[in-house]
Scaffold this motif. Structure first.
Motif, PDB file in Angstrom:
ATOM      1  N   VAL A 133       0.842  -1.193   0.000  1.00 11.83           N
ATOM      2  CA  VAL A 133       0.000   0.000   0.000  1.00 11.83           C
ATOM      3  C   VAL A 133       0.882   1.250   0.000  1.00 11.83           C
ATOM      4  CG1 VAL A 133      -0.170   0.121   2.535  1.00 11.83           C
ATOM      5  CG2 VAL A 133      -2.009   1.055   1.090  1.00 11.83           C
ATOM      6  N   ASP A 134       0.440   2.256  -0.699  1.00 10.13           N
ATOM      7  CA  ASP A 134       1.243   3.475  -0.841  1.00 10.13           C
ATOM      8  C   ASP A 134       1.140   4.357   0.392  1.00 10.13           C
ATOM      9  OD1 ASP A 134       2.036   2.811  -3.419  1.00 10.13           O
ATOM     10  OD2 ASP A 134       0.291   3.781  -4.338  1.00 10.13           O
ATOM     11  N   VAL A 135       2.248   4.987   0.738  1.00  9.01           N
ATOM     12  CA  VAL A 135       2.236   6.001   1.786  1.00  9.01           C
ATOM     13  C   VAL A 135       1.331   7.147   1.340  1.00  9.01           C
ATOM     14  CG1 VAL A 135       3.643   7.713   2.994  1.00  9.01           C
ATOM     15  CG2 VAL A 135       4.511   5.391   2.654  1.00  9.01           C
ATOM     16  N   GLY A 136       0.513   7.648   2.242  1.00  8.36           N
ATOM     17  CA  GLY A 136      -0.435   8.711   1.917  1.00  8.36           C
ATOM     18  C   GLY A 136      -1.846   8.217   1.648  1.00  8.36           C
ATOM     19  N   THR A 137      -2.040   6.900   1.541  1.00  6.73           N
ATOM     20  CA  THR A 137      -3.371   6.350   1.297  1.00  6.73           C
ATOM     21  C   THR A 137      -4.295   6.680   2.463  1.00  6.73           C
ATOM     22  OG1 THR A 137      -2.488   4.518  -0.016  1.00  6.73           O
ATOM     23  CG2 THR A 137      -4.674   4.214   0.942  1.00  6.73           C
ATOM     24  N   TRP A 138      -5.506   7.134   2.139  1.00  9.08           N
ATOM     25  CA  TRP A 138      -6.497   7.432   3.166  1.00  9.08           C
ATOM     26  C   TRP A 138      -7.083   6.126   3.706  1.00  9.08           C
ATOM     27  CZ3 TRP A 138      -7.072  12.190   5.141  1.00  9.08           C
ATOM     28  CH2 TRP A 138      -6.631  13.279   4.385  1.00  9.08           C
ATOM     29  N   VAL A 139      -7.425   6.133   4.989  1.00  4.66           N
ATOM     30  CA  VAL A 139      -7.951   4.934   5.653  1.00  4.66           C
ATOM     31  C   VAL A 139      -9.193   5.305   6.451  1.00  4.66           C
ATOM     32  CG1 VAL A 139      -7.450   3.030   7.234  1.00  4.66           C
ATOM     33  CG2 VAL A 139      -5.609   4.025   5.858  1.00  4.66           C
ATOM     34  N   VAL A 140     -10.252   4.494   6.298  1.00  4.78           N
ATOM     35  CA  VAL A 140     -11.479   4.670   7.077  1.00  4.78           C
ATOM     36  C   VAL A 140     -11.529   3.551   8.124  1.00  4.78           C
ATOM     37  CG1 VAL A 140     -13.998   4.747   7.024  1.00  4.78           C
ATOM     38  CG2 VAL A 140     -12.670   5.706   5.116  1.00  4.78           C
ATOM     39  N   PRO A 141     -11.474   3.896   9.413  1.00  6.66           N
ATOM     40  CA  PRO A 141     -11.491   2.856  10.456  1.00  6.66           C
ATOM     41  C   PRO A 141     -12.894   2.637  11.015  1.00  6.66           C
ATOM     42  CG  PRO A 141     -10.846   4.919  11.439  1.00  6.66           C
ATOM     43  CD  PRO A 141     -11.168   5.214   9.992  1.00  6.66           C
ATOM     44  N   GLU A 142     -13.185   1.418  11.402  1.00  2.00           N
ATOM     45  CA  GLU A 142     -14.391   1.092  12.175  1.00  2.00           C
ATOM     46  C   GLU A 142     -13.923   0.497  13.491  1.00  2.00           C
ATOM     47  OE1 GLU A 142     -17.343  -1.347  10.231  1.00  2.00           O
ATOM     48  OE2 GLU A 142     -16.634  -0.713   8.257  1.00  2.00           O
ATOM     49  N   GLY A 143     -14.297   1.107  14.584  1.00  2.77           N
ATOM     50  CA  GLY A 143     -13.891   0.564  15.859  1.00  2.77           C
ATOM     51  C   GLY A 143     -13.528   1.655  16.841  1.00  2.77           C
ATOM     52  N   PRO A 144     -12.833   1.313  17.919  1.00  2.00           N
ATOM     53  CA  PRO A 144     -12.195   0.017  18.169  1.00  2.00           C
ATOM     54  C   PRO A 144     -13.172  -1.039  18.668  1.00  2.00           C
ATOM     55  CG  PRO A 144     -11.817   1.476  20.016  1.00  2.00           C
ATOM     56  CD  PRO A 144     -12.561   2.283  18.992  1.00  2.00           C
ATOM     57  N   TYR A 145     -12.814  -2.305  18.420  1.00  2.00           N
ATOM     58  CA  TYR A 145     -13.608  -3.440  18.864  1.00  2.00           C
ATOM     59  C   TYR A 145     -12.694  -4.393  19.641  1.00  2.00           C
ATOM     60  CZ  TYR A 145     -16.799  -1.807  15.200  1.00  2.00           C
ATOM     61  OH  TYR A 145     -17.626  -1.059  14.405  1.00  2.00           O
TER      62      TYR A 145
END
Length: 447
Positions: A305-317
């Motif tokens: 995965v490329d540095v700078g990629t946006w991430v959508v998190p669900e959690g914490p669980y």
């Protein structure tokens, strides 16, 4: 001053509130079923209570109630997600799903039999006539989709599918429910009874509202507020990388070592599916770290995965945290990439003078070990111990080996994460050694 909370993030569920929520859902569903019972009897004489027609109605209503439970268990509702644990909810979901599929099949067979008897016609003619009734064609399509999902859940089929394909198939359950919903409202059990129809519809609206809130809207709000992006990608071992995410005000997430998020990386190849990965280091206000082993298409892509990629998190669980600790001494048992949540616990679990923290790390080869330098450093800094168990053989974590390696074994809290086979063997070994079940803490991520 305490940190402000992110909208929609709840504290760990209070057991009393959990019981109230579960009791409320069960009571409402049972109330509707009981209220519908006179309607079922209205179609039959007293001597025909157990006819095919009655069986069709009972199976249909129970299947409808089962669908409500099925969706609620996977809605990510914090009240039950954090109070019960994702792995246990997944097992309950699987069992409920099997029951719903059997009930739907029973409803279809019994309804066709009852209609054929009533019309005194062959079963194939009955099928043709039934498909011409209002909403029955769409309901039949929804039933076919639901049965298809049931087939993909059979272990022999599931192991042949990638996680991404399996997940995509299961998302079609919402389409199946939508296609069959009007049949539930318009069927003979609820038709002509506005109060029952409204109550049933409100239950479905509430359930799907939970899904919309906690699986769609909340992750989007969290993504917008915390702005998580890939900051670093570090190779830990062959086929294993750690992904460091940077963001802002991450302490508001109230993530704890031992927990996991469902991460959605916004790339053309990975945005469709959120994958569960544990935190592999204690979270900080501006950094989170997860560690990924290449086990399928999605996790394979994340190796690059490329540095700078946006991430959508669900959690914490997850409930495998230090809060579950009840004993002075602690044993951590890790296998393979299962080291990830335990590495975070090894770093952060409270350790007072006189208390013993021991990590047993099982791997086939030295090259398979992840975080070895970090673990050795943490052990030295904290006065803890780590033992690496390398090589083949089921005796590495047998009852006899555990007693030899771990002093005061039954007086410890045990946190465990590893492959299903290893976890099962350790579970049996600990039970044989006499460890009380309440002192074993684990979460299972098999799908």
């Amino acid at each position: 001053m305490t940190a402000p909370r992110t909208a929609g993030i709840a504290d760990r569920a209070d057991p009393r509130r959990l019981r109230i929520a579960a009791f409320s859902m069960v009571t409402v569903c049972l109330g509707l079923l009981v209220a519908a019972w006179p309607v079922w009897l209205a179609f039959r004489g007293p001597g025909e209570v157990w006819s095919a027609s009655t069986l069709a109605h009972v199976c249909g209503m129970l299947a409808g109630a089962g669908v409500l439970l099925l969706i609620t268990l996977m809605s990510r509702w914090p009240l039950i997600e954090r109070g019960v644990g994702s792995d246990r909810l997944a097992r309950w979901h699987a069992r409920t799903g099997r029951a719903v599929v059997l009930l739907v099949a029973g409803h279809v067979v019994a309804a066709l039999k009852a209609w054929a008897d009533y019309q005194n016609e062959p079963i194939l003619t009955t099928v043709w006539h039934v498909l011409g009734l209002p909403w029955l064609l769409s309901t039949t399509l929804g039933t076919a989709i639901l049965l298809g999902i049931g087939v993909t859940s059979v272990r022999a089929v599931r192991v042949r599918l990638s996680y991404e394909a399996w997940h995509a198939v299961h998302l079609s359950v919402y389409l199946a429910i939508a296609l069959s919903f009007m049949h539930q409202l318009g069927g003979p059990d609820l038709a002509g009874h506005p109060a029952l129809q409204v109550g049933w519809a409100l239950l479905y609206c509430h359930t799907f509202g939970l899904v919309l809130r906690y699986r769609v809207l909340q992750p989007l709000r969290v993504a917008q507020r915390h702005r998580l992006r890939v900051a670093e990608v570090e190779t830990e071992a062959p086929g294993v990388v750690s992904i460091v995410l940077s963001g802002r005000q991450l302490d508001e997430l109230r993530a704890e070592p031992g927990q996991f998020f469902r991460w959605r990386f916004l790339t053309p190849d990975t945005w469709r599916t959120a994958h569960p990965f544990s935190l592999s280091a204690a979270p900080t206000p501006d950094r989170l770290r997860l560690t990924v082993k290449s086990l399928g298409d999605g996790s394979g892509v994340l190796q690059h995965v490329d540095v700078g990629t946006w991430v959508v998190p669900e959690g914490p669980y997850g409930v495998m945290t230090a809060a579950r600790r009840s004993r002075r001494h602690v044993l951590l048992v890790a296998g393979g990439v299962g080291i990830t949540p335990l590495r975070a616990l090894f770093e952060s679990i409270p350790l007072a003078p006189g208390q013993d923290l021991l990590l047993l790390y099982r791997a086939r080869r030295r090259d398979d070990l992840v975080f070895r330098e970090e673990l050795d450093t943490l052990a030295e800094q904290r006065g803890a111990r780590v033992i690496y168990l390398l090589g083949e053989g089921a005796d590495k974590l047998s009852c006899r080996s555990l007693k030899r390696l771990v002093p005061h074994l039954t007086q410890r809290d045990v946190f465990m994460c590893g492959p299903p086979g290893m976890a099962s063997a350790v579970r049996s070994a600990l039970a044989e050694a006499g460890l009380p079940p309440g002192q074993l803490h684990e979460e299972r991520f098999a799908w």
